[in-house]
Scaffold this motif. Structure first.
Motif, PDB file in Angstrom:
ATOM      1  N   LYS A 179       0.510  -0.827  -7.375  1.00  0.00           N
ATOM      2  CA  LYS A 179       0.535  -0.981  -6.113  1.00  0.00           C
ATOM      3  C   LYS A 179      -0.478  -2.926  -5.789  1.00  0.00           C
ATOM      4  N   HIS A 180      -0.243  -1.973  -4.144  1.00  0.00           N
ATOM      5  CA  HIS A 180      -1.504  -4.209  -4.073  1.00  0.00           C
ATOM      6  C   HIS A 180      -2.406  -4.256  -4.654  1.00  0.00           C
ATOM      7  N   ARG A 181      -3.777  -3.114  -4.037  1.00  0.00           N
ATOM      8  CA  ARG A 181      -4.409  -2.848  -4.398  1.00  0.00           C
ATOM      9  C   ARG A 181      -5.031  -1.598  -5.683  1.00  0.00           C
ATOM     10  N   ALA A 182      -4.041  -0.700  -5.680  1.00  0.00           N
ATOM     11  CA  ALA A 182      -4.160   0.640  -6.279  1.00  0.00           C
ATOM     12  C   ALA A 182      -3.212   1.114  -7.796  1.00  0.00           C
ATOM     13  N   VAL A 183      -3.902   1.866  -8.378  1.00  0.00           N
ATOM     14  CA  VAL A 183      -2.695   1.906  -9.509  1.00  0.00           C
ATOM     15  C   VAL A 183      -2.852   3.361  -9.901  1.00  0.00           C
ATOM     16  N   SER A 184      -1.831   4.119 -10.617  1.00  0.00           N
ATOM     17  CA  SER A 184      -2.209   5.666 -10.369  1.00  0.00           C
ATOM     18  C   SER A 184      -2.597   5.630 -12.478  1.00  0.00           C
TER      19      SER A 184
ATOM     20  N   TRP B  82     -18.730  -0.845 -19.920  1.00  0.00           N
ATOM     21  CA  TRP B  82     -17.539  -0.357 -19.218  1.00  0.00           C
ATOM     22  C   TRP B  82     -18.582  -0.103 -18.297  1.00  0.00           C
ATOM     23  N   GLU B  83     -18.061  -0.221 -16.837  1.00  0.00           N
ATOM     24  CA  GLU B  83     -18.507   0.257 -15.749  1.00  0.00           C
ATOM     25  C   GLU B  83     -17.746   1.513 -14.817  1.00  0.00           C
ATOM     26  N   GLU B  84     -18.675   2.197 -13.585  1.00  0.00           N
ATOM     27  CA  GLU B  84     -18.074   3.677 -13.413  1.00  0.00           C
ATOM     28  C   GLU B  84     -17.389   3.582 -12.442  1.00  0.00           C
ATOM     29  N   LEU B  85     -16.076   3.645 -11.831  1.00  0.00           N
ATOM     30  CA  LEU B  85     -14.998   3.283 -11.319  1.00  0.00           C
ATOM     31  C   LEU B  85     -14.863   4.605  -9.739  1.00  0.00           C
ATOM     32  N   LYS B  86     -14.599   5.321 -11.017  1.00  0.00           N
ATOM     33  CA  LYS B  86     -14.723   7.005  -9.868  1.00  0.00           C
ATOM     34  C   LYS B  86     -14.649   7.996 -10.383  1.00  0.00           C
TER      35      LYS B  86
ATOM     36  N   ALA C 268      -5.757  10.140 -10.885  1.00  0.00           N
ATOM     37  CA  ALA C 268      -6.369  10.126 -10.116  1.00  0.00           C
ATOM     38  C   ALA C 268      -5.723   8.465  -9.300  1.00  0.00           C
ATOM     39  N   VAL C 269      -5.891   8.529  -8.045  1.00  0.00           N
ATOM     40  CA  VAL C 269      -5.877   6.510  -7.251  1.00  0.00           C
ATOM     41  C   VAL C 269      -7.042   6.292  -7.553  1.00  0.00           C
ATOM     42  N   LEU C 270      -6.827   4.962  -7.868  1.00  0.00           N
ATOM     43  CA  LEU C 270      -7.908   3.790  -8.082  1.00  0.00           C
ATOM     44  C   LEU C 270      -7.643   3.088  -7.015  1.00  0.00           C
ATOM     45  N   SER C 271      -8.624   2.138  -6.741  1.00  0.00           N
ATOM     46  CA  SER C 271      -8.464   1.557  -5.812  1.00  0.00           C
ATOM     47  C   SER C 271      -9.770   0.142  -6.493  1.00  0.00           C
ATOM     48  N   LEU C 272      -8.544  -0.915  -6.767  1.00  0.00           N
ATOM     49  CA  LEU C 272      -9.473  -2.203  -7.809  1.00  0.00           C
ATOM     50  C   LEU C 272      -9.258  -3.682  -6.262  1.00  0.00           C
ATOM     51  N   TRP C 273      -9.903  -4.296  -7.491  1.00  0.00           N
ATOM     52  CA  TRP C 273     -10.277  -5.932  -6.622  1.00  0.00           C
ATOM     53  C   TRP C 273      -9.082  -6.413  -7.378  1.00  0.00           C
ATOM     54  N   PRO C 274      -8.644  -8.011  -6.263  1.00  0.00           N
ATOM     55  CA  PRO C 274      -7.752  -8.640  -6.850  1.00  0.00           C
ATOM     56  C   PRO C 274      -8.206  -9.341  -8.018  1.00  0.00           C
ATOM     57  N   TYR C 275      -7.243 -10.054  -8.730  1.00  0.00           N
ATOM     58  CA  TYR C 275      -7.206 -11.060 -10.078  1.00  0.00           C
ATOM     59  C   TYR C 275      -8.265 -10.613 -10.641  1.00  0.00           C
ATOM     60  N   MET C 276      -7.884  -9.417 -11.224  1.00  0.00           N
ATOM     61  CA  MET C 276      -9.039  -9.183 -12.362  1.00  0.00           C
ATOM     62  C   MET C 276      -7.779  -8.359 -13.084  1.00  0.00           C
ATOM     63  N   SER C 277      -8.677  -9.005 -14.647  1.00  0.00           N
ATOM     64  CA  SER C 277      -8.024  -7.586 -15.569  1.00  0.00           C
ATOM     65  C   SER C 277      -8.817  -6.512 -16.238  1.00  0.00           C
TER      66      SER C 277
ATOM     67  N   HIS D 291      -4.262  -3.585 -17.434  1.00  0.00           N
ATOM     68  CA  HIS D 291      -3.592  -3.353 -15.636  1.00  0.00           C
ATOM     69  C   HIS D 291      -4.183  -4.663 -15.433  1.00  0.00           C
ATOM     70  N   SER D 292      -3.510  -6.516 -14.797  1.00  0.00           N
ATOM     71  CA  SER D 292      -4.078  -6.549 -13.889  1.00  0.00           C
ATOM     72  C   SER D 292      -3.899  -6.959 -12.150  1.00  0.00           C
ATOM     73  N   THR D 293      -4.333  -7.322 -11.283  1.00  0.00           N
ATOM     74  CA  THR D 293      -4.155  -7.387  -9.980  1.00  0.00           C
ATOM     75  C   THR D 293      -3.620  -8.374  -9.673  1.00  0.00           C
TER      76      THR D 293
END
Length: 1279
Positions: free
Chosen positions: A638-643, A673-677, A686-695, A718-720
């Motif tokens: 999605k716009h700023r999310a991915v499953s 590597w950084e923790e996201l959720k 899990a459904v992950l909220s993401l930042w724009p303009y990132m790979s 996966h790129s946003t």
């Protein structure tokens, strides 16, 4: 079918008393362990009914010489044997081809050894053996004798088979017909087994089945080997040739078809207790898989096994419950085929109840219960001594409808062996039961006063075994108590008394009596506390390689012996390991070291006492970190999310608690590597909220109680898409430092908030007054932005906005900032000071004009400078250094209270304003003085005791008098346990005094002293010291001695508080003269002194003197062997030894000179020798390094040292070539070689053999003083 027989004899007790001999002569004692018996008193004559101990066996014979029938029986008197064949009498001894062997307890007939012909069919049949004596006749089970001929191989032609690749085929074995079941082995010509597989299996008929053929199956040596174990015969069939023709096209797959049995249904009959084997062989391509099912039930895994690659199903110990439908399913990718077995289970007769062998009294009615079951239901028949009981000869016997035999009003003629026989179409079983009719007086055979020990809660049975005919009836009593009224008490059929759930109230005596007879016994019951487990072991989950500890703590009755703690694993007893230390028993703990998967199981702790036991169990589970998740998949972007979904890994018996989802920014890989959720352990996505303009790349880690798994393999990238910034930088402010400059700064935004390419900051500013002119702006990629020429401390509105190529961030709110500050222009006015006391003042001033501050007013600074003391001593005042203290206040304060000033001092005070830039000008200095205060404690205090009742105090004046010192106050008190002695004081009016002496003190007490300085303001803080007067010195007591060879160590304990005194030790050698010797002065405070110069093995008298009086004396004997003193003679005089030594040395030197002249042919002066290279052995050595080896490098260093004197520099002896020995002189030219140097350069301590000789021994060497001119010039003279 063969008969099954079980013989049973009477059981009524173990021991008895004396009975009538004539009657008991008919009775017998026990029989075989497997059968019940009537046990009579030990004093009776031994008579036993016949009993078959070995039944004849059913056999199949292949040769007449194998014929053998054996029947054995016991009984007293020994039984006689007879036989029947097919129900008719048979006498083996009448057959000429048979041999009969008899003894009192066996009967054997067999073929004569010379008879090897084939067994005649006439001997086939059913044989029964009868054993008879005066107490009855016992009957054996039926033995079936069959005859057969050994299997032979008929002549056959070699077979050759052809088939196409992919087709199925059967290679037949066709073993010879025989009563024996053969074992089939398919082998090659080298007698190696054909390799079987799911595709190629052997059926129960012995044939070799191929589900489909491959080219590798072609061979010419498929050989069927038939093995008969009973006759030890192996028959090898003719090899079969199989040729597989290749297919002209691709081999097609085929659905399965049944080869054996065919598809459909079949019925299988089996008998209870047998082992059956069902088979299911199918053809097809690819090779079908076989599964077995039981309709309306499950296969019993404990009794069913699969073999021959699941083609055979074996069921062991089959029962009626196994009846039903069994289905085998052959399945491959093309379809499946099925076959259904209808299994019907019937049963030979088997006993449900057998009659007991008992003793009966005449006139009693006997009921012999006999019940059997089977499928079909068996019929019951009875015989007496082998003769069938029927209506004509039944007498008083009646056969009930349920098969029981009833004997009415028995008499001695009914004493016999009765046979109950159960038969159906599958076979016959038989049991022998002995009925004995006799009259015997009642008696109790259980011992009297028998003690029974149990723990509370158990069941106890009190024995009261009786013997008699008719059977005695017993009663139990306990005082006046009616026992059977208690529901816990039950009377047993054998006469015993059973008590359930025993308690301490049940302790005591119980009486068992026979009704209508004067016979009784007493049983004693004692009850102990039961063993219980207080702390049972707990379930453990541990990691492999760690240690597991189970703890088991119990409580037991201390009147019993110490119980045993036994540990079991899965009900198997554990033993302590001494080699690998796997299991260690430590008190109540079981320690399992280096836990492995095999250690998993149920561990049971058993605390076993002599009467009971308690147990508790716990489970050991091996758990570990989970395996990493796998198969990461990204979906539903999605716009700023991915499953993100994943497949869990093995949790290793510890449930996953949560999953940690991490990401890696492909543009900032240095961040790692950084923790996201985090999500729960029961989730797999899990459904992950993401930042724009990132790979992004994702990975997942599982966590359980043990720890973290390894991370999963990373997901795909996966790129946003890019967006305009959604927020602006924070903490926008002015950090202006330099005057006339505006510095705008902010917190840099995280790169992940850039949201797109070409990211910048748009910075805007304008003056605050009147909203100023239009906004000025500047774009930059990072802070700060510096704006010059804007004036000092001017207010500005500031904004910083985030922008990128996709647009601007939200409109920011302006903040107020100021340009750079400058130092304040003016000092505070109206500064005043008020002295409150000797250490505190209050300072006041007027508020400053804020316009003159030129910045943010941070506060005021009060500067206090101490100029010195107010004392009249100018010299001392000039030596004091000035010190300044600065006190800060807030921006709104106009007064300041300042404390901790020095009393009696002169100060200057000024006040200044400060801002971030610094301080402004100071106000005019304002002098003031502090008042006089109390002095500080004296600098030091020392105590000195001139006598036992006096104490002199020495001190130094206070470091800070804080005024004019007027004197001192001395206070002191005796130290007691209650600490309540009065405080005494002395005032010292002299301010310059530095010592004071107290008199009349108690010599036995300790004192505490307080010394204070005094000024007009009062008394200062004291200096405190504790001490006691010093007592007059006394000589030591409690002296102890430690005696050696040449010395004695004297030790004592120094007396506390006593003055040091000196004493002397006088000593006299008892057997060596009358002259006393005296030690040096010894101080009593030393506690130790060593008296030296004694002779070994000698007796001494020691006296200790203080002043002119002796205060202690003792006798000692030194260790070692006493040395005899040599009488003085000319041979022991020093001058004589010196002369002789000089002459010997002179002679040695002359010999050396002769040797040198002879070897070198000339004379060389010492000077020439000095100029040339010096011999390393003749090199001068320092005394402290004598005897050590020296390196070549050190010799060279000494040669090159400028300060090293020449060998003969300023040496008169060397220039005159002279060696001086005492008063003798020898003048010569000599060349020192190694031998001479080694002779005259020995150490002054003397030879090693004289070490340890006492100093006053006449054997001590006398040493001449060495010189330092570099030449060895000393010689050791031995006295």
């Amino acid at each position: 079918m063969p008969l099954m027989q079980r013989q049973q004899v009477y059981s009524r007790g173990h021991n008895s008393f004396h009975l009538l001999p004539l009657v008991l002569a008919l009775l017998f004692l026990g029989v075989l362990p497997s059968q019940a018996a009537i046990e009579m008193p030990s004093n009776c004559e031994d008579k036993r009914p016949p009993q078959i101990t070995r039944h004849p066996d059913s056999v199949t014979i292949f040769s007449f010489e194998d014929l053998n029938m054996t029947c054995e029986a016991s009984g007293v008197p020994p039984p006689s044997f007879s036989w029947t064949k097919d129900g008719l009498p048979f006498d083996p001894s009448s057959k000429t081809e048979l041999e009969v062997k008899k003894n009192p307890y066996s009967f054997v007939f067999q073929a004569l050894p010379s008879n090897t012909r084939d067994p005649p069919k006439s001997y086939e049949g059913k044989y029964v053996c009868f054993a008879n004596n005066e107490l009855g006749t016992a009957v054996s089970k039926e033995a079936i004798l069959r005859t057969d001929v050994p299997p032979t191989l008929q002549r056959e032609n070699r077979v050759s088979v052809k088939s196409d690749e992919g087709s199925s085929i059967v290679l037949k074995c066709n073993p010879p017909q025989s009563s024996m079941e053969p074992n089939i082995h398919w082998m090659d010509q080298n007698l190696r087994h054909i390799q079987l597989s799911k595709r190629m299996v052997v059926g129960l008929d012995g044939n070799l089945y191929f589900a489909h053929l491959t080219m590798d199956d072609s061979r010419d040596d498929y050989t069927c080997n038939v093995q008969y174990l009973a006759t030890r015969i192996i028959l090898i069939k003719e090899p079969i040739t199989l040729k597989v023709n290749p297919s002209n096209s691709v081999v097609r797959n085929r659905r399965p078809h049944m080869m054996r049995p065919t598809e459909g249904e079949s019925t299988y009959h089996a008998l209870r207790g047998q082992t059956i084997k069902l088979e299911c062989i199918a053809q097809g391509l690819p090779t079908p898989e076989i599964t077995w099912l039981k309709k309306e039930g499950e296969l019993d895994e404990s009794r069913t096994t699969k073999s021959m690659f699941d083609r055979h199903l074996t069921i062991k110990n089959i029962s009626e419950s196994d009846s039903g439908e069994y289905q085998c399913i052959a399945k491959n990718t093309q379809g499946n085929a099925k076959h259904t077995y209808h299994l019907k289970v019937e049963a030979k007769p088997y006993w449900k109840e057998i009659p007991e062998s008992l003793i009966y009294a005449p006139g009693e009615t006997v009921r012999l219960n006999c019940a059997a079951d089977g499928t079909p239901t068996p019929t019951i028949s009875w015989t007496k001594n082998g003769e069938k009981i029927s209506g004509s000869n039944s007498g008083n016997a009646v056969i009930a409808e349920n098969g029981s035999l009833i004997l009415n009003r028995v008499n001695s003629g009914d004493t016999a062996v009765y046979q109950c026989q159960a038969s159906n179409k599958h076979g016959t079983i038989l049991t022998n039961t002995h009925v004995y009719v006799i009259e015997i007086p009642p008696q109790i055979v259980t011992e009297d006063r028998k003690l029974y020990s149990v723990t509370e809660g158990q069941i106890v049975s009190l024995d009261c075994e009786t013997f008699g005919s008719p059977k005695p009836t017993v009663t139990w009593e306990r005082g006046e108590q009616y026992l059977l009224a208690d529901p816990r008490v039950n009377r047993l059929t054998n006469g015993g008394l059973q008590i359930f759930n025993v308690s301490h109230d049940d302790e005591g005596s119980y009486t068992c009596s026979v009704q209508n007879a004067n016979v009784s016994i007493t049983a004693e019951l004692e009850v102990f506390n039961r063993t219980v487990i207080l702390t049972p072991p707990k379930d453990l989950k541990v990691q492999p390689g760690t240690k597991a500890i189970f703890t088991c703590v119990g409580l037991y009755d201390t009147n019993l012996r110490l119980p045993q703690i036994q540990w079991r694993k899965n009900n198997q007893k554990l033993m302590e390991s001494f080699s690998d230390e796997k299991y260690t028993f430590d008190g109540a703990d079981l320690i399992i070291a280096n836990v492995e998967p095999d250690d998993e199981g149920i561990y049971t702790c058993q605390i076993i006492s002599s009467l009971d036991q308690a147990e508790a169990s716990a489970t050991l589970t091996i758990c570990d970190r989970p395996d990493p998740p796998g198969l990461l998949q990204i979906s539903d972007p999605k716009h700023r999310a991915v499953s993100l979904s994943w497949t869990p890994g093995d949790d290793h018996k510890s449930a996953v608690l949560e999953y940690v989802i991490e990401f890696e920014d492909q543009d900032l890989k240095e961040r790692g590597w950084e923790e996201l959720k985090r999500v729960g352990g029961n989730q797999e996505h899990a459904v992950l909220s993401l930042w724009p303009y990132m790979s992004y790349r994702f990975r997942v880690t599982a966590i359980n109680e043990v720890g973290k798994s390894d991370p999963s393999k990373p997901s795909e990238i996966h790129s946003t898409p890019a967006e305009a910034p959604e927020n602006n930088p924070e903490d926008v402010r002015s950090d202006s430092i330099d005057p006339d400059t505006l510095l705008i700064t902010w917190e840099k935004m995280d790169k992940r908030n850039f949201n797109g390419p070409d990211f910048k900051y748009k910075v805007q500013w304008r003056r605050v007054l009147g909203s100023g002119p239009k906004w000025q702006e500047r774009e930059t990629t990072e802070p700060p932005v510096i704006v010059p020429d804007v004036g000092n401390f001017s207010a500005f509105e500031i904004k910083v906005q985030a922008i990128n190529a996709n647009g601007d961030g939200p409109e920011p709110d302006p903040v107020i900032g100021y340009s750079g500050e400058d130092v304040p222009l003016e000092a505070p006015m109206d500064v005043g000071v008020a002295v409150l006391n000797s250490t505190t003042i209050r300072v006041t001033w007027a508020a400053i004009d804020r316009n003159t501050v030129r910045g943010h007013l941070l506060g005021y600074k009060v500067h206090l400078t101490r100029k010195g003391s107010r004392g009249h001593h100018r010299g001392r005042r000039s030596r004091e250094a000035e010190s300044t203290v600065v006190e800060e206040t807030g921006p709104n304060e106009e007064t300041k209270l300042i404390s901790k000033l020095r009393p009696y001092s002169r100060y200057l005070l000024s006040v200044a304003v400060f801002n971030k830039r610094g301080e402004g000008p100071h106000s005019e200095p304002l002098p003031f003085n502090t008042e006089e205060g109390v002095p500080s404690p004296p600098t030091s205090l020392l105590l000195d005791s001139p006598s036992e009742t006096e104490m002199a105090l020495h001190w130094m004046p206070p470091a800070h008098p804080n005024g004019i010192l007027t004197g001192y106050l001395l206070q002191y008190q005796r130290i007691t346990e209650s600490d309540d002695s009065p405080l005494q004081k002395d005032e010292i009016d002299n301010p310059t005094a530095t010592h004071y002496t107290l008199k009349g003190l108690d010599r036995h007490s300790q004192y505490r002293f307080f010394l204070r300085g005094l000024t007009k303001a009062g008394k200062g803080e004291p200096i405190i010291m504790t001490g006691a007067t010093t007592l007059d010195g006394v000589p030591p007591s409690d002296i102890s001695l430690s005696v050696g060879e040449n010395s004695v160590n004297v030790s004592w304990e120094a007396k506390r508080r006593h003055r040091n005194v000196g004493f002397y030790i006088h000593y006299l050698k008892k057997n060596g003269g009358v002259n006393w010797k005296k030690s040096e002065k010894v101080n009593s405070s030393q506690t130790f002194y060593q008296l030296r110069g004694l002779n070994p093995g000698s007796d001494y008298l020691l006296r200790f003197f203080y002043g002119n009086a002796s205060f202690w004396e003792t006798d000692i004997k030194t260790e070692g062997t006493e040395m005899t003193e040599v009488q003085a003679s000319i041979a022991t005089q020093g001058w004589f030894i010196g002369v002789v030594s000089a002459l010997v040395l002179l002679l040695l030197i002359l010999l050396i000179l002769c040797f040198i002249k002879r070897s070198k042919g000339g004379k060389y002066s010492v000077k020439d020798k000095e100029d040339g290279p010096m011999d390393s052995e003749a090199r001068p050595m320092k005394e402290e390094t004598f005897g050590e080896y020296r390196s070549l490098e050190s010799d060279l260093e000494e040669k090159q040292t400028a300060s090293q004197p020449s060998l003969c520099e300023d040496n008169k002896m060397c220039s005159e070539d002279t060696l001086n020995f005492g008063s003798s002189a020898l003048t010569t030219e000599l060349n020192l070689d190694e031998s001479l140097a080694s002779q005259i350069s020995r150490p002054s301590e003397g030879p090693e053999g004289f070490r340890g000789v006492p100093d006053n021994s006449p054997l001590n060497p006398t040493t001449m003083a060495p010189t330092t001119n570099g030449m060895p010039n000393s010689i050791t003279i031995l006295d």
